[in-house]
Design a protein around this motif. Sequence first.
Motif, PDB file in Angstrom:
ATOM      1  N   CYS A 193     -38.358  32.259 -35.421  1.00 23.61           N
ATOM      2  CA  CYS A 193     -37.588  31.238 -36.120  1.00 23.61           C
ATOM      3  C   CYS A 193     -36.785  30.434 -35.107  1.00 23.61           C
ATOM      4  N   LEU A 197     -26.212  36.432 -40.075  1.00 20.22           N
ATOM      5  CA  LEU A 197     -26.213  34.988 -39.813  1.00 20.22           C
ATOM      6  C   LEU A 197     -24.795  34.435 -39.716  1.00 20.22           C
ATOM      7  N   ASN A 233     -30.638  26.731 -42.201  1.00 16.70           N
ATOM      8  CA  ASN A 233     -31.263  26.876 -43.514  1.00 16.70           C
ATOM      9  C   ASN A 233     -30.205  26.586 -44.580  1.00 16.70           C
ATOM     10  N   TYR A 253     -40.127  33.080 -46.348  1.00 14.02           N
ATOM     11  CA  TYR A 253     -39.708  33.392 -44.963  1.00 14.02           C
ATOM     12  C   TYR A 253     -38.188  33.548 -44.880  1.00 14.02           C
ATOM     13  N   CYS A 254     -37.467  32.560 -45.371  1.00 12.97           N
ATOM     14  CA  CYS A 254     -36.008  32.581 -45.258  1.00 12.97           C
ATOM     15  C   CYS A 254     -35.369  33.529 -46.268  1.00 12.97           C
ATOM     16  N   MET A 294     -34.937  27.969 -35.828  1.00 15.17           N
ATOM     17  CA  MET A 294     -33.686  27.465 -36.406  1.00 15.17           C
ATOM     18  C   MET A 294     -32.508  28.376 -36.107  1.00 15.17           C
ATOM     19  N   ALA A 295     -32.790  29.564 -35.624  1.00 18.98           N
ATOM     20  CA  ALA A 295     -31.697  30.496 -35.358  1.00 18.98           C
ATOM     21  C   ALA A 295     -31.130  30.303 -33.952  1.00 18.98           C
TER      22      ALA A 295
HETATM   23  S1  SF4 Z   1     -32.595  32.117 -42.860  1.00 14.16           S
HETATM   24 FE1  SF4 Z   1     -34.515  31.147 -42.221  1.00 14.16          FE
HETATM   25  S2  SF4 Z   1     -33.885  29.568 -40.775  1.00 14.16           S
HETATM   26 FE2  SF4 Z   1     -32.177  30.987 -40.975  1.00 14.16          FE
HETATM   27  S3  SF4 Z   1     -32.453  32.431 -39.276  1.00 14.16           S
HETATM   28 FE3  SF4 Z   1     -33.404  33.281 -41.118  1.00 14.16          FE
HETATM   29  S4  SF4 Z   1     -35.572  32.671 -40.962  1.00 14.16           S
HETATM   30 FE4  SF4 Z   1     -34.393  31.371 -39.584  1.00 14.16          FE
END
Ligand code: SF4
Length: 390
Positions: A237, A269, A256, A316-317, A239-240
Motif C-alpha cells: 500500500c 493508522l 484513505n 483491501y482497505c 498510501m501508507a
Molecule cells: S486503510 Fe487502505 S490506504 Fe490506508 S494504509 Fe490501509 S490499505 Fe493503505
Amino acid sequence: MELAELVARRPFPAAGLLLGLTRRCPLSCAHCSTGSDLFTREEPDAGHLERFVGSFTTENRPDVVMLTGGEPLLRPALAERLSTLAQGAGSRTALLSGMFFARSGGGRGGGVRGGRSGGVRGGRSGRRGALPPAVLRAIRSVDHFSASLDVHHEREVSRADVFRALHLVREEGVAVSLHLTGTGGSDPYLADLTRAVEKEFGGRVPCLVNEVRPFGRAASWARAARTGPDPEAASPCSMAAWPVVAFDGRVLACCNQDAVDRRPAPAHLDLGHIAEDDWATVRRRALESPVLRMLRTVGPAHLAARFGSGPRPGSYCDGCRALGGDAAVAAGAQAVAGGAAGELLDLTAAMRGSREGAQGVVRRHGCAAYAPLVVAGGPALPEAGERDIR
Ligand code: SF4
Ligand code: SF4
C-alpha cells in the motif's frame, strides 16, 4: 517545484505531509468523498496547524507539504502562513484547489467573482481580470499549484475558467499542474480533456491523471497497487507513506477517506494529534511502526493472511482497518519488521516504488495510459488505440 518531482517522492515514507486545512468547499461536486460543502465547519485549529508546521527543523521536516481540503483557499491567509513556515525549514509546498475562485459566472455555490475581490475574467485571447488578492498571495507563497478538473468539477467551474486562472498563476511564476480524473485509459472524456490541455498550454502544464475511485482528493496522489489473482499475495500500500492531518487535527498514516474520517482511528493508522505531537514524533511513528512497514512492503491482505486472527472484511482497505485491534498482527509485524531488517525492507520497497520516477508511480497507481503527462513537455502519448486500456 514541478509535478514530477513531487510525485516521485510519493513512495518514500514521511517524505511528504498532507495537510487538510478545512473540510469546507464552495463547490458541490457530485463525487466529493470528503462530503465538503460551504457550511461544514470541520477544520483543524489554525494555531495547532501553525505549531505543528513550526516544529519542522532543517534536519527533520517533510520534503513536501501538500495543502489540501475541502478547499484550502477558503483559508488563504493560513495557507500562506503555513507555506512560509514550512519553507523556512526547507520543505517545499504545494496546494491543490477545486478552483472556486476562477468561476466567471453561471456556476453554483458562492465563489469569489468580480468586484473588489477580482474574479477571473476573459478568454484565452483576452486573459483579463485578476485572482482575488488573498488567494493570489496564498498561491504566490507555494512552490507548486495544482487544479482539480474532471467531469464533476466542470459542472461547477468551467474548463475555460480553470484554464484562464491557470494562465494567471503561471504568469506569477508559480509551477502549475492539473489533477484530472476519468474512468480509465479508454475514457473519451479524458482523451478530450488532455487534448484540450495540450492545445491550451502546449505541453507546458503537466497532468496527474487518476482513475475514478472511492477516495477523496487528497488520496489522488496514490493508491493501493492493484491486486492480482491471489488476493493474499503481497500487494503493498503506497498510501501508507505520507502522514495526513485530518479535519479534527488527528494525524493518520494514510489518506484513505474512511481512515481519515472515522473515529476512533484504527490504532495502527493513528499517528497522533497536532495539538499534542510535533513533526518529529509523527515522523518517528510513521517510520518505525512495524505494522506500517509491512503495509508498505507487503500490504494488508498478505499481513492478515500471515498473522491475522480475526475475520477478513471485503475490500483491501476494510481489511486493513480491521487489523487495528489484532494483537496477533501487531506481534507478527513486530517479529518480522520491528528491527533494522524491517527498516531496510521499508527502504527497499520505497526504492523499488521510485525506480521509474514519477511516470512509474503514475503507471502503478494512477491512469497508466496517461503517465507520460506527469512530466511537463514529456513524450507524446501513443494514439488512443495503442493505449493501455484498463
Ligand atoms: S486503510 Fe487502505 S490506504 Fe490506508 S494504509 Fe490501509 S490499505 Fe493503505
Ligand atoms: S472541489 Fe473538491 S472538495 Fe470541493 S466539492 Fe469538489 S470534490 Fe469536494
